[in-house]
Design an enzyme around this catalytic site. Structure first.
Site, PDB file in Angstrom:
ATOM      1  N   ASP A  41      -4.483   2.356  -4.478  1.00  0.00           N
ATOM      2  CA  ASP A  41      -3.014   2.351  -4.413  1.00  0.00           C
ATOM      3  C   ASP A  41      -2.504   1.063  -3.771  1.00  0.00           C
ATOM      4  O   ASP A  41      -1.443   1.055  -3.139  1.00  0.00           O
ATOM      5  CB  ASP A  41      -2.511   3.580  -3.651  1.00  0.00           C
ATOM      6  CG  ASP A  41      -3.037   3.642  -2.228  1.00  0.00           C
ATOM      7  OD1 ASP A  41      -3.982   2.909  -1.915  1.00  0.00           O
ATOM      8  OD2 ASP A  41      -2.493   4.440  -1.428  1.00  0.00           O
ATOM      9  N   ASP A  90      -2.761   8.993 -11.346  1.00  0.00           N
ATOM     10  CA  ASP A  90      -2.731   7.877 -12.299  1.00  0.00           C
ATOM     11  C   ASP A  90      -1.330   7.661 -12.855  1.00  0.00           C
ATOM     12  O   ASP A  90      -0.892   6.517 -13.058  1.00  0.00           O
ATOM     13  CB  ASP A  90      -3.708   8.145 -13.451  1.00  0.00           C
ATOM     14  CG  ASP A  90      -5.165   7.985 -13.031  1.00  0.00           C
ATOM     15  OD1 ASP A  90      -5.411   7.462 -11.918  1.00  0.00           O
ATOM     16  OD2 ASP A  90      -6.055   8.374 -13.812  1.00  0.00           O
ATOM     17  N   ASN A  93      -2.926  12.887  -4.829  1.00  0.00           N
ATOM     18  CA  ASN A  93      -4.231  13.010  -5.489  1.00  0.00           C
ATOM     19  C   ASN A  93      -4.939  14.297  -5.076  1.00  0.00           C
ATOM     20  O   ASN A  93      -5.501  15.021  -5.899  1.00  0.00           O
ATOM     21  CB  ASN A  93      -5.112  11.813  -5.141  1.00  0.00           C
ATOM     22  CG  ASN A  93      -5.136  10.768  -6.245  1.00  0.00           C
ATOM     23  OD1 ASN A  93      -4.681  11.020  -7.365  1.00  0.00           O
ATOM     24  ND2 ASN A  93      -5.675   9.602  -5.950  1.00  0.00           N
ATOM     25  N   HIS A 137      -6.260  13.636  -9.931  1.00  0.00           N
ATOM     26  CA  HIS A 137      -6.168  12.215 -10.252  1.00  0.00           C
ATOM     27  C   HIS A 137      -5.283  11.924 -11.471  1.00  0.00           C
ATOM     28  O   HIS A 137      -4.774  10.807 -11.609  1.00  0.00           O
ATOM     29  CB  HIS A 137      -7.568  11.638 -10.476  1.00  0.00           C
ATOM     30  CG  HIS A 137      -8.362  11.546  -9.210  1.00  0.00           C
ATOM     31  ND1 HIS A 137      -8.173  10.544  -8.284  1.00  0.00           N
ATOM     32  CD2 HIS A 137      -9.337  12.349  -8.697  1.00  0.00           C
ATOM     33  CE1 HIS A 137      -8.995  10.719  -7.258  1.00  0.00           C
ATOM     34  NE2 HIS A 137      -9.716  11.808  -7.489  1.00  0.00           N
ATOM     35  N   ASP A 146       0.866  -1.179   0.000  1.00  0.00           N
ATOM     36  CA  ASP A 146       0.000   0.000   0.000  1.00  0.00           C
ATOM     37  C   ASP A 146       0.901   1.227   0.000  1.00  0.00           C
ATOM     38  O   ASP A 146       1.867   1.299   0.769  1.00  0.00           O
ATOM     39  CB  ASP A 146      -0.911  -0.003   1.234  1.00  0.00           C
ATOM     40  CG  ASP A 146      -1.877   1.174   1.222  1.00  0.00           C
ATOM     41  OD1 ASP A 146      -2.934   1.040   0.603  1.00  0.00           O
ATOM     42  OD2 ASP A 146      -1.544   2.218   1.831  1.00  0.00           O
TER      43      ASP A 146
END
Length: 331
Positions: A227, A201, A192, A197, A184
């Protein structure tokens, strides 16, 4: 729908024990514009040739010495495995026409050849064959999409669970072990929230590339969503065989990410479970790795943690950036 050029470029094999018949059919096909035509007078070579070249159409004489056309079709059926059998039977015997269709041929051409019939039947059958291949490729592409993450191209959870099951089976057969690493990203939300985003990404795609580059070819790297990622190590001999790769992943994901004019930094926390020491089922191994990930987060992040029934070990490789995600202009 296949274009005329696609049809004319289709791969065709003529099978006949008569050289005159082969010469005649080759001339008919050449005059029509077919570009990829080959032939054989040896029926026992048809199946090996089809395995190698995957013909779009096989013009098959039914009456030949040695193997006849019906025996050849039986072998071709084993190659196609339920697919479209691309056989157009050639016969001078009216009674053989229905028998050929029952044996798997898609159509037939009567001898002596009628030029208009030959052209029409070949064109129609190639059109169907190429359309069948297009649909098969589309189906395969859809299947790939269903098993892979759209953003990163990595296996998704559905495919991951199958890969873990396969790794466990191999480990059991070879009396070895397998490791599941649950990752994680630390500080991903800050990126973000700050940059949107689109930047997030890009980070996820770059993370996936680093994970692949830092893993063995035989290992599985998957994205679970958000994530969260997972790496499956097969054929390991002890827990220590998983600790080195985990430390390497902590290190490579701690390196800065350069996007446009920004240098973005984050880290990762990893939970590790080991087969068969921790559990023997896919779900249990994932759950234990998830709990170990929680311990790594709780212990300060930027580290890996393993949790077993009789042991617990936490290792930290690098200092965590003070803001979890260090954001600075790229100079």
């Amino acid at each position: 729908m296949p274009s005329r050029q696609d049809i004319l470029n289709a791969k065709i094999l003529i099978v006949d024990d008569s050289p005159d018949n082969i010469d005649l059919m080759e001339e008919i096909l050449r005059e029509e514009g077919y570009a990829c035509v080959s032939s054989t007078m040896e029926p026992e070579q048809v199946c090996p040739l089809h395995r190698e070249h995957n013909y779009d159409l096989i013009l098959l004489d039914l009456q030949m010495p040695g193997l006849n056309g019906f025996q050849v079709m039986k072998g071709l059926k084993e190659i196609e495995q339920g697919g479209y059998l691309p056989v157009l039977a050639l016969t001078a015997q009216p009674s053989f026409k229905i028998a050929a269709l029952e044996a798997g041929a898609r159509d037939f051409i009567s001898k002596p050849f009628d030029l208009l019939e030959v052209h029409k039947r070949i064109h129609n059958m190639l059109e169907v064959r190429l359309l069948y291949k297009e649909l098969a490729q589309y189906s395969k592409a859809q299947q790939e999409l269903a098993l892979h993450d759209a953003l990163t191209g990595l296996p998704n959870r559905r495919l991951l669970e199958d890969r873990i099951e396969t790794a466990l089976q191999h480990a059991a057969r070879s009396h070895a072990k397998a490791a599941v690493m649950y990752l994680d990203l630390d500080g991903f939300k800050a990126i973000n929230d700050t940059y949107g985003h689109a930047y997030g990404d890009e980070i996820l795609k770059m993370v996936s590339q680093r994970l692949l580059a830092s893993s063995r070819r035989e290992d599985t790297v998957a994205r679970l969503g958000g994530d969260e990622f997972m790496v499956v190590l097969g054929e390991v001999h002890s827990l220590s065989d998983a600790l080195g790769p985990a430390a390497k992943l902590v290190e490579v994901l701690n390196e800065p990410f350069f996007i446009n004019d920004l240098t973005l930094r984050l880290s990762t926390s990893i939970g590790i479970s080991l087969y068969p020491d921790d559990a023997e089922s896919v779900d249990a191994l994932i759950s234990i790795a998830d709990y170990a990930l929680y311990e790594a987060k709780r212990s300060g992040k930027n580290r890996f943690c393993t949790t077993g029934t009789a042991r617990q070990k936490t290792t930290s490789k690098l200092p965590l950036p003070s803001s979890q995600a260090e954001l600075a202009p790229h100079r």
